[in-house]
Design a protein around this motif. Structure first.
Motif, PDB file in Angstrom:
ATOM      1  N   GLN A 287     -53.556 -20.373 -90.370  1.00 21.81           N
ATOM      2  CA  GLN A 287     -53.077 -21.028 -91.590  1.00 21.81           C
ATOM      3  C   GLN A 287     -54.160 -21.941 -92.166  1.00 21.81           C
ATOM      4  O   GLN A 287     -54.378 -21.965 -93.382  1.00 21.81           O
TER       5      GLN A 287
ATOM      6  N   GLN B  51     -56.784 -19.842 -93.874  1.00 23.70           N
ATOM      7  CA  GLN B  51     -56.311 -19.318 -95.162  1.00 23.70           C
ATOM      8  C   GLN B  51     -56.323 -20.421 -96.220  1.00 23.70           C
ATOM      9  O   GLN B  51     -56.687 -20.187 -97.378  1.00 23.70           O
ATOM     10  N   LYS B  52     -55.972 -21.645 -95.817  1.00 24.17           N
ATOM     11  CA  LYS B  52     -55.965 -22.771 -96.752  1.00 24.17           C
ATOM     12  C   LYS B  52     -57.390 -23.076 -97.240  1.00 24.17           C
ATOM     13  O   LYS B  52     -57.632 -23.293 -98.421  1.00 24.17           O
TER      14      LYS B  52
ATOM     15  N   ILE C   4     -59.941 -20.988 -97.340  1.00 24.32           N
ATOM     16  CA  ILE C   4     -60.377 -19.888 -98.204  1.00 24.32           C
ATOM     17  C   ILE C   4     -59.779 -20.034 -99.593  1.00 24.32           C
ATOM     18  O   ILE C   4     -60.462 -19.860-100.606  1.00 24.32           O
ATOM     19  N   ALA C   5     -58.497 -20.384 -99.650  1.00 20.47           N
ATOM     20  CA  ALA C   5     -57.829 -20.552-100.950  1.00 20.47           C
ATOM     21  C   ALA C   5     -58.474 -21.686-101.738  1.00 20.47           C
ATOM     22  O   ALA C   5     -58.702 -21.570-102.946  1.00 20.47           O
ATOM     23  N   GLU C   6     -58.800 -22.808-101.070  1.00 21.49           N
ATOM     24  CA  GLU C   6     -59.443 -23.941-101.748  1.00 21.49           C
ATOM     25  C   GLU C   6     -60.824 -23.548-102.267  1.00 21.49           C
ATOM     26  O   GLU C   6     -61.200 -23.901-103.390  1.00 21.49           O
TER      27      GLU C   6
ATOM     28  N   ASN D  66     -61.837 -20.518-103.059  1.00 17.62           N
ATOM     29  CA  ASN D  66     -61.650 -19.598-104.178  1.00 17.62           C
ATOM     30  C   ASN D  66     -61.257 -20.360-105.441  1.00 17.62           C
ATOM     31  O   ASN D  66     -61.734 -20.051-106.530  1.00 17.62           O
ATOM     32  N   ALA D  67     -60.407 -21.374-105.280  1.00 18.33           N
ATOM     33  CA  ALA D  67     -59.970 -22.165-106.430  1.00 18.33           C
ATOM     34  C   ALA D  67     -61.157 -22.913-107.028  1.00 18.33           C
ATOM     35  O   ALA D  67     -61.298 -22.997-108.247  1.00 18.33           O
TER      36      ALA D  67
ATOM     37  N   ASN E  88     -63.350 -20.366-108.883  1.00 22.29           N
ATOM     38  CA  ASN E  88     -62.684 -19.799-110.055  1.00 22.29           C
ATOM     39  C   ASN E  88     -62.585 -20.796-111.198  1.00 22.29           C
ATOM     40  O   ASN E  88     -62.645 -20.429-112.357  1.00 22.29           O
TER      41      ASN E  88
END
Length: 147
Positions: free
Chosen positions: A111, A114-115, A117-119, A121-122, A125
């Protein structure tokens, strides 16, 4: 000059005396060792048969065939012990690998990853990047190495 020569001569005499004493001690110790070896050899010759008989009675090994048979049994026992050890080792290893695959040691790690990676990517982007321009980092490196 006369005193110096006398002192040197006295020192040489003391040195020679010490060497003679050492030589005498070495000869004495050598003679003792030689006598001990001779006594030990005589004892083994005299008592060797008795010692062999006691060893045979204690171990149950009377002939070379008995010894070979006993050695063979010990080898079989060693092979069985090694097989049992390896079986336990493989089982423990497989359990540990399974625990790692099932992520039992760090259940929140997936988890957290994944958090992160999401940060990342954000950030990429939206164009908000907190890191400095690479050229400015290169300039800092160059100036710090020149100092």
């Amino acid at each position: 000059k006369h005193l110096t020569t006398t002192t040197t001569t006295t020192t040489e005499i003391q040195k020679n005396t010490q060497e003679d004493d050492l030589q005498e001690r070495l000869e004495h110790v050598s003679a003792e060792v030689s006598a001990n070896v001779q006594r030990n050899v005589e004892t083994v010759r005299r008592e060797g048969g008795k010692l062999a008989k006691v060893a045979q009675e204690t171990t149950g090994l009377h002939t070379m065939d008995d010894l070979k048979r006993w050695a063979g049994e010990q080898m079989k026992l060693a092979i069985l012990c090694m097989g049992e050890f390896m079986q336990g080792y493989r089982q423990g290893r497989d359990e540990e690998i399974q625990n790692m695959v099932q992520n039992k040691y760090f259940p929140d790690a997936e988890q957290d990853l994944q958090k992160i990676i999401a940060e990342n990517n954000a950030k990429h982007n939206t164009g908000k990047d907190d890191t400095k321009d690479e050229s400015s980092l290169d300039e800092k490196k160059n100036t710090s190495t020149k100092s």
